[in-house]
Design an enzyme around this catalytic site. Structure first.
Site, PDB file in Angstrom:
ATOM      1  N   GLU A  66      -1.826  15.555  13.824  1.00 60.08           N
ATOM      2  CA  GLU A  66      -3.076  15.393  13.079  1.00 60.08           C
ATOM      3  C   GLU A  66      -3.020  14.199  12.138  1.00 60.08           C
ATOM      4  OE1 GLU A  66      -2.484  19.634  14.276  1.00 60.08           O
ATOM      5  OE2 GLU A  66      -1.259  18.119  13.271  1.00 60.08           O
ATOM      6  N   PRO A 274      13.675  17.794  20.077  1.00 59.13           N
ATOM      7  CA  PRO A 274      13.186  19.009  19.414  1.00 59.13           C
ATOM      8  C   PRO A 274      11.928  18.736  18.591  1.00 59.13           C
ATOM      9  CG  PRO A 274      15.539  18.660  19.003  1.00 59.13           C
ATOM     10  CD  PRO A 274      15.001  17.391  19.592  1.00 59.13           C
ATOM     11  N   GLY A 315      10.248  10.476  14.488  1.00 59.58           N
ATOM     12  CA  GLY A 315       9.408   9.285  14.497  1.00 59.58           C
ATOM     13  C   GLY A 315       9.581   8.342  15.668  1.00 59.58           C
ATOM     14  N   ILE A 316      10.359   8.727  16.697  1.00 60.61           N
ATOM     15  CA  ILE A 316      10.577   7.793  17.809  1.00 60.61           C
ATOM     16  C   ILE A 316      10.126   8.357  19.156  1.00 60.61           C
ATOM     17  CG2 ILE A 316      12.475   6.589  16.670  1.00 60.61           C
ATOM     18  CD1 ILE A 316      14.405   8.181  18.423  1.00 60.61           C
ATOM     19  N   ASN A 341       0.544  17.402  21.567  1.00 58.91           N
ATOM     20  CA  ASN A 341      -0.314  16.302  22.020  1.00 58.91           C
ATOM     21  C   ASN A 341      -0.029  15.930  23.475  1.00 58.91           C
ATOM     22  OD1 ASN A 341      -1.851  14.023  22.376  1.00 58.91           O
ATOM     23  ND2 ASN A 341      -1.089  12.949  20.580  1.00 58.91           N
ATOM     24  N   LEU A 342      -0.964  16.250  24.358  1.00 56.56           N
ATOM     25  CA  LEU A 342      -0.799  15.972  25.784  1.00 56.56           C
ATOM     26  C   LEU A 342      -1.078  14.518  26.143  1.00 56.56           C
ATOM     27  CD1 LEU A 342      -2.574  19.132  27.295  1.00 56.56           C
ATOM     28  CD2 LEU A 342      -0.116  18.766  26.984  1.00 56.56           C
ATOM     29  N   LEU A 343      -1.642  13.772  25.223  1.00 59.53           N
ATOM     30  CA  LEU A 343      -2.080  12.417  25.552  1.00 59.53           C
ATOM     31  C   LEU A 343      -1.032  11.344  25.276  1.00 59.53           C
ATOM     32  CD1 LEU A 343      -5.758  12.594  24.255  1.00 59.53           C
ATOM     33  CD2 LEU A 343      -4.950  12.791  26.604  1.00 59.53           C
ATOM     34  N   GLU A 344      -0.023  11.647  24.485  1.00 64.93           N
ATOM     35  CA  GLU A 344       0.967  10.619  24.138  1.00 64.93           C
ATOM     36  C   GLU A 344       1.665  10.024  25.362  1.00 64.93           C
ATOM     37  OE1 GLU A 344       3.525  12.279  21.174  1.00 64.93           O
ATOM     38  OE2 GLU A 344       2.230  11.644  19.521  1.00 64.93           O
TER      39      GLU A 344
END
Length: 430
Positions: A66, A274, A315-316, A341-344
């Site tokens: 988010e 994770p 963050g990676i 998030n399925l779009l990444e």
């Protein structure tokens, strides 16, 4: 009187929920060191400060996903309204870390959202006195919202969604649902399904607009394919096939650990990422139980030494997706989570896989299945589905092309959202 009673009942509910969760919170503090750096602000002991002068916009998201989707919006706001000050909050420590990494360099003040008890959040809202409050996806907090509205702030929900289960709960308590979201000036939602759900709980249609899913947005400068760079960094050979398992929960690890060793014939490497770093030991235990040898990212182990690495870093994930030949989004084998998030992976031009539990974004998942953009798997067909994709480069490329087409067709969501907000900002008296 009704508003006062609602507030007191809501406070009582939050206290009861906190007491019920106290043993779990204590465990995380003692054994994982969580919340130690943020407890003073969470409990109102320390008040956050925002430097400078000028109008203030306060962005809020629950956690990493988010918070991350706010990036193009915040950059655009900063570009067109440079006199404004920015605050970004999140509920989770991972969300705060992400916000600090993305927005502190842009001049935003970042901190964890204080508890929504009226005695804690109200003084913070009064102190910062925002002109605009923007909630990401649906993480609205009643006292935060009501406190901002009392000060005359405009409040918006963007990329809004409401799960079927949440809709049923709010429909059962329709008065609470109306009270909870009624202070919002505008709800900018992802699609018509979510519009119908919000209307079912009493939100008037004239407060709702549809813009599409902001997560489909790809900035030109960040959409450059970093595949070669990251494959080199990961010490992968051209023949290696990399599977990135992102946002993994223990139940996801259990399922994948049962099949992972069957992929050796494809010279396959696997990155286990994770969702929560405090679950690292549990992830490691599950891999050891399955007889899988693995290294750790933090120890600078490499895929030359191991076929599997646990990425114990934050963050990676997006960068790791760019190096992958196949990506799986975690939380989708855990019915209590319902996916992330399925779009990444699609944004990084990687074939997408997800499990059967996707209720957190069921509308999007069904759309991805219908358009054959993502591969939905279960325990029984996981091995076969992965092997089919690993051995067929043309099939993988077909998924990539359909993913690119899907994002391109859905990619006007940010422009639409921004134009809606911009028209509202123009009406704000400063």
């Amino acid at each position: 009187m009704r508003r006062w009673l609602t507030s007191r009942l809501y406070d009582a509910f939050l206290v009861a929920a906190f007491l019920a969760a106290a043993p779990r919170i204590f465990y995380k503090v003692v054994f994982h060191g969580k919340y130690i750096n943020s407890w003073k602000i969470r409990f109102g002991v320390e008040k956050p400060q925002v430097k400078g002068e000028g109008p203030l916009v306060w962005f809020h998201g629950a956690s990493v996903g988010e918070v991350s989707l706010l990036e193009p919006l915040l950059k655009k706001w900063r570009q067109e309204f440079p006199d404004w000050r920015f605050v970004v909050t999140a509920c989770s420590e991972a969300g705060v870390y992400t916000a600090q990494r993305l927005y502190a360099p842009l001049g935003a003040t970042v901190f964890v959202l204080p508890l929504d008890l009226s005695c804690i959040i109200n003084p913070v809202v009064r102190s910062l006195s925002p002109q605009v409050v923007i909630f990401s996806e649906g993480d609205c907090w009643l006292h935060f919202l009501m406190g901002a509205k009392k000060l005359g702030a405009k409040a918006f929900l963007i990329n809004g969604k409401l799960s079927e289960n949440s809709c049923k709960r709010f429909a059962f308590l329709k008065r609470l649902g109306r009270s909870y979201f009624a202070p919002l000036d505008l709800l900018v939602l992802q699609d018509k399904v979510y519009k119908q759900r919000f209307m079912q709980i009493g939100i008037p249609e004239d407060k709702i607009q549809i813009s599409g899913n902001l997560k489909t947005f790809i900035e030109t400068e960040t959409s450059i394919n970093n595949r070669s760079l990251w494959r080199k960094k990961l010490k992968l050979s051209p023949s290696d096939r990399l599977i990135v398992l992102g946002s993994m929960h223990p139940k996801d690890v259990e399922v994948w650990a049962d099949v992972a060793q069957h992929f050796n014939k494809f010279s396959t490497k696997i990155l286990w990422v994770p969702r929560h770093l405090e679950k690292l030991k549990e992830h490691a235990r599950l891999l050891e139980k399955a007889g899988i040898s693995f290294g750790l990212w933090s120890k600078e182990d490499s895929l030359l030494q191991y076929d599997s690495l646990i990425v114990d870093a934050m963050g990676i994930l997006k960068d790791l997706y760019s190096a992958a030949d196949l990506a799986f989004v975690g939380g989708t084998f855990d019915p209590l989570v319902g996916g992330h998030n399925l779009l990444e992976p699609l944004q990084k031009e990687v074939p997408l896989m997800f499990g059967p539990h996707i209720h957190s974004q069921s509308v999007l998942a069904e759309l991805l299945r219908t358009k054959e953009v993502g591969v939905s798997v279960d325990k029984e067909n996981l091995l076969e589905a992965v092997e089919n994709l690993l051995e067929d480069e043309k099939k993988r490329q077909a998924y990539i092309e359909r993913g690119k087409s899907f994002l391109k067709n859905a990619g006007t969501s940010f422009e639409h959202t921004w134009e809606i907000l911009k028209s509202q900002i123009a009406c704000i008296k400063i």
